[in-house]
Scaffold this motif. Structure first.
Motif, short mmCIF file in Angstrom:
data_model
loop_
_atom_site.label_atom_id
_atom_site.label_comp_id
_atom_site.label_asym_id
_atom_site.label_seq_id
_atom_site.Cartn_x
_atom_site.Cartn_y
_atom_site.Cartn_z
N LYS A 19 0.94 -1.11 0.00
CA LYS A 19 0.18 -0.09 0.10
C LYS A 19 0.95 1.06 -0.07
O LYS A 19 0.41 2.31 -0.68
CB LYS A 19 -1.00 -0.06 1.10
CG LYS A 19 -0.41 0.04 2.63
CD LYS A 19 -1.51 0.02 3.66
CE LYS A 19 -0.74 0.07 5.05
NZ LYS A 19 -1.59 -0.04 6.07
N ARG A 53 -4.84 1.51 -5.10
CA ARG A 53 -4.42 2.06 -3.84
C ARG A 53 -5.51 2.21 -2.79
O ARG A 53 -5.33 1.69 -1.57
CB ARG A 53 -4.10 3.56 -4.02
CG ARG A 53 -3.52 4.28 -2.79
CD ARG A 53 -3.71 5.95 -3.01
NE ARG A 53 -4.78 5.95 -3.03
CZ ARG A 53 -5.26 7.34 -3.60
NH1 ARG A 53 -3.97 8.22 -4.11
NH2 ARG A 53 -6.45 7.67 -3.82
N ASP A 54 -6.79 2.74 -3.06
CA ASP A 54 -7.91 2.62 -2.13
C ASP A 54 -8.25 1.41 -1.98
O ASP A 54 -8.63 1.03 -0.75
CB ASP A 54 -8.97 3.72 -2.68
CG ASP A 54 -8.56 5.13 -2.38
OD1 ASP A 54 -7.48 5.11 -2.28
OD2 ASP A 54 -9.51 5.77 -2.32
N CYS A 56 -6.57 -1.61 -1.85
CA CYS A 56 -5.55 -2.22 -0.95
C CYS A 56 -5.45 -1.51 0.43
O CYS A 56 -5.47 -2.41 1.33
CB CYS A 56 -4.21 -1.90 -1.68
SG CYS A 56 -2.66 -2.67 -0.88
N GLN A 57 -5.57 -0.24 0.49
CA GLN A 57 -5.38 0.45 1.71
C GLN A 57 -6.65 0.48 2.56
O GLN A 57 -6.40 0.74 3.94
CB GLN A 57 -5.05 2.09 1.47
CG GLN A 57 -4.54 2.74 2.56
CD GLN A 57 -3.63 4.00 2.04
OE1 GLN A 57 -4.00 4.53 1.06
NE2 GLN A 57 -2.92 4.69 2.90
N TYR A 58 -8.00 0.68 1.98
CA TYR A 58 -9.06 0.97 2.66
C TYR A 58 -9.97 -0.26 2.56
O TYR A 58 -11.12 -0.27 3.36
CB TYR A 58 -9.80 2.16 2.55
CG TYR A 58 -8.78 3.45 2.52
CD1 TYR A 58 -8.17 3.83 3.90
CD2 TYR A 58 -8.46 4.27 1.42
CE1 TYR A 58 -7.47 4.95 3.85
CE2 TYR A 58 -7.76 5.34 1.57
CZ TYR A 58 -7.07 5.47 2.70
OH TYR A 58 -6.18 6.78 2.86
N GLY A 59 -9.93 -1.03 1.77
CA GLY A 59 -10.93 -2.15 1.37
C GLY A 59 -12.06 -1.59 0.46
O GLY A 59 -12.81 -2.41 0.18
N HIS A 60 -12.19 -0.42 0.23
CA HIS A 60 -13.26 0.17 -0.58
C HIS A 60 -12.83 1.56 -1.48
O HIS A 60 -11.63 1.98 -1.14
CB HIS A 60 -14.38 0.47 0.37
CG HIS A 60 -14.17 1.78 1.21
ND1 HIS A 60 -13.28 1.57 2.34
CD2 HIS A 60 -14.45 2.93 0.95
CE1 HIS A 60 -13.46 2.63 3.10
NE2 HIS A 60 -13.90 3.57 2.33
N ASP A 62 -14.02 5.19 -2.04
CA ASP A 62 -15.20 6.22 -1.68
C ASP A 62 -15.46 7.19 -2.71
O ASP A 62 -14.81 6.98 -3.84
CB ASP A 62 -14.73 6.79 -0.37
CG ASP A 62 -13.39 7.86 -0.46
OD1 ASP A 62 -13.01 7.69 -1.71
OD2 ASP A 62 -12.78 8.00 0.57
N CYS A 65 -12.57 9.22 -4.05
CA CYS A 65 -11.67 8.72 -5.01
C CYS A 65 -12.33 8.45 -6.27
O CYS A 65 -11.80 8.87 -7.53
CB CYS A 65 -11.21 7.24 -4.66
SG CYS A 65 -10.25 6.47 -5.62
N ASN A 95 -23.21 10.55 -1.59
CA ASN A 95 -22.66 9.31 -1.00
C ASN A 95 -23.44 8.10 -1.19
O ASN A 95 -23.76 7.56 -0.20
CB ASN A 95 -22.04 9.40 0.51
CG ASN A 95 -20.93 8.46 0.72
OD1 ASN A 95 -20.43 7.73 -0.12
ND2 ASN A 95 -20.74 8.06 2.02
#
Length: 129
Positions: A19, A53-54, A56-60, A62, A65, A95
């Motif tokens: 990440k 990246r997102d 891998c880093q956050y699992g989603h 948003d 992004c 959202n």
């Protein structure tokens, strides 16, 4: 970064990125997009790396992004019209991504953004998991 395989015959390299590697790559590509706004290959690579990246880093991924990916992909000639961008961002501002996937117009625009002109709903499936 770990280079796992290089194949001259296939013309490809298999690389494992952490990440932190992805964050560094995205930061470097962001700087390049400011200097070379009309370079389609930079915009495509940067938007792909933001997605990786997102995830891998956050699992989603948003809404912030996705808006940045839309901004990059709209810089690639012929990807999105101004109307498509406005329609797509309307769901992101609220959202409301799960409901967005129920709207066929939004899904059509989403598929153009991620370069999927077939019938795959990869991000929708990832969100379910």
């Amino acid at each position: 970064m770990n280079i796992e395989n290089i194949s001259k015959e296939k013309g490809e390299v298999l690389v494992r990125l952490s990440k932190d590697d992805l964050v560094g790559i995205c930061n470097a590509l962001y700087r390049q997009t400011e200097e070379q706004e009309n370079k389609e290959n930079i915009l495509q690579l940067y938007s792909d790396m933001m997605m990786a990246r997102d995830l891998c880093q956050y699992g989603h991924i948003d809404d912030f992004c996705l808006q940045n990916i839309v901004k990059c992909r709209s810089g690639i000639k012929g990807v999105l019209s101004a109307t498509d961008i406005q329609s797509f961002n309307a769901y992101l501002e609220d959202n409301n991504i799960p409901d967005a996937f129920k709207n066929s117009d939004w899904v059509r625009i989403y598929k153009r953004i991620v370069g999927d002109f077939g019938c795959s709903d990869t991000l929708a499936e990832w969100m379910k998991e």
